[in-house]
Design an enzyme around this catalytic site. Sequence first.
Site, PDB file in Angstrom:
ATOM      1  N   ASP A   1      10.369  -7.327   0.238  1.00 14.58           N
ATOM      2  CA  ASP A   1      10.619  -7.195   1.667  1.00 14.58           C
ATOM      3  C   ASP A   1      12.013  -6.626   1.778  1.00 14.58           C
ATOM      4  OD1 ASP A   1       9.726  -7.436   4.378  1.00 14.58           O
ATOM      5  OD2 ASP A   1      11.182  -9.032   4.641  1.00 14.58           O
TER       6      ASP A   1
ATOM      7  N   ARG B   1       0.838  -1.203   0.000  1.00 16.45           N
ATOM      8  CA  ARG B   1       0.000   0.000   0.000  1.00 16.45           C
ATOM      9  C   ARG B   1       0.875   1.256   0.000  1.00 16.45           C
ATOM     10  NH1 ARG B   1      -2.639  -3.785   2.820  1.00 16.45           N
ATOM     11  NH2 ARG B   1      -4.775  -4.248   2.171  1.00 16.45           N
TER      12      ARG B   1
ATOM     13  N   LYS C   1       5.058   5.044  -2.589  1.00 16.20           N
ATOM     14  CA  LYS C   1       6.432   5.298  -3.039  1.00 16.20           C
ATOM     15  C   LYS C   1       7.028   4.052  -3.701  1.00 16.20           C
ATOM     16  CE  LYS C   1       7.377   9.044   0.187  1.00 16.20           C
ATOM     17  NZ  LYS C   1       8.127   9.514   1.360  1.00 16.20           N
ATOM     18  N   LYS C   2       6.656   2.860  -3.205  1.00 19.75           N
ATOM     19  CA  LYS C   2       7.153   1.628  -3.828  1.00 19.75           C
ATOM     20  C   LYS C   2       6.551   1.474  -5.232  1.00 19.75           C
ATOM     21  CE  LYS C   2       8.286  -1.121   0.279  1.00 19.75           C
ATOM     22  NZ  LYS C   2       8.110  -2.417   0.963  1.00 19.75           N
TER      23      LYS C   2
ATOM     24  N   ARG D   1      16.322  -1.660  -3.779  1.00 19.96           N
ATOM     25  CA  ARG D   1      15.081  -2.049  -4.450  1.00 19.96           C
ATOM     26  C   ARG D   1      15.217  -1.846  -5.954  1.00 19.96           C
ATOM     27  NH1 ARG D   1      11.913   0.865  -1.817  1.00 19.96           N
ATOM     28  NH2 ARG D   1      11.779  -0.545  -0.066  1.00 19.96           N
TER      29      ARG D   1
ATOM     30  N   ASP E   1      16.428   6.158   5.417  1.00 17.71           N
ATOM     31  CA  ASP E   1      17.160   6.920   4.389  1.00 17.71           C
ATOM     32  C   ASP E   1      17.991   8.077   4.947  1.00 17.71           C
ATOM     33  OD1 ASP E   1      16.154   5.201   2.497  1.00 17.71           O
ATOM     34  OD2 ASP E   1      14.890   6.665   1.478  1.00 17.71           O
TER      35      ASP E   1
ATOM     36  N   PHE F   1      12.321   7.670   2.818  1.00 16.54           N
ATOM     37  CA  PHE F   1      11.534   7.269   3.987  1.00 16.54           C
ATOM     38  C   PHE F   1      12.344   6.266   4.791  1.00 16.54           C
ATOM     39  CE2 PHE F   1      10.404   4.655   0.365  1.00 16.54           C
ATOM     40  CZ  PHE F   1      10.345   3.365   0.845  1.00 16.54           C
ATOM     41  N   GLY F   2      11.821   5.874   5.941  1.00 13.61           N
ATOM     42  CA  GLY F   2      12.506   4.874   6.756  1.00 13.61           C
ATOM     43  C   GLY F   2      13.863   5.370   7.246  1.00 13.61           C
TER      44      GLY F   2
ATOM     45  N   LYS G   1      18.482   7.738  -6.649  1.00 18.24           N
ATOM     46  CA  LYS G   1      18.188   6.634  -5.730  1.00 18.24           C
ATOM     47  C   LYS G   1      17.795   5.372  -6.506  1.00 18.24           C
ATOM     48  CE  LYS G   1      15.533   5.459  -1.656  1.00 18.24           C
ATOM     49  NZ  LYS G   1      14.369   5.726  -0.835  1.00 18.24           N
TER      50      LYS G   1
END
Length: 199
Positions: free
Chosen positions: A73, A9, A12-13, A184, A158, A155-156, A178
Amino acid sequence: MIRLLVASRNAKKLAELRRVLDTAGINGVELVSLSEVPEFDEAPETGATFEENALAKARDAFAATGLPSVADDSGLAVDALNGMPGVLSARWSGAHGDDRANLELLLGQLRDVPDDRRGAAFVSACALVSAAGETVVRGEWVGTIAREPRGDGGFGYDPIFVPAESSRSAAQLSAAEKDAASHRGRALTLLLPQLRALA
């Protein structure tokens, strides 16, 4: 036009995968998020590895919707913490997805660790499950942990992750920079042959 379910959900991914597909010139793929399909039971992430968790998420999504499904993941593996937080990255501080608390806890745990022992890597496992079969790939982005957050992008973790090839944190890089280097981005690039075959 094939519909590809991104088992997340996180907008950004989705945007990141869209940019990877566009850069590779792959057309004919409509990306769909979990919020755009009927709800289904998602198994808890109990795998010991990023690969196990990604594959479980993609299998659940494919079984529930019949759509080719990609899941990721990912997390941060810190050398001085024996590879932790690892698969627990999103809930390191106890509450799932509390980026600020996770980041502050990690910085606290590394407070006395000297600069030459602050190595880390972002890791992403991406799984694609479709009628054609299952594929799992892994991307890693090596760097170090800064002493305080820098930048307001991403995010996270970063803001405290400084890639080996940069003096800026991941939160200070543009989206294009990035994508080209990130864990990813690297994992999704390894999936391109299968995604191209689907399209």
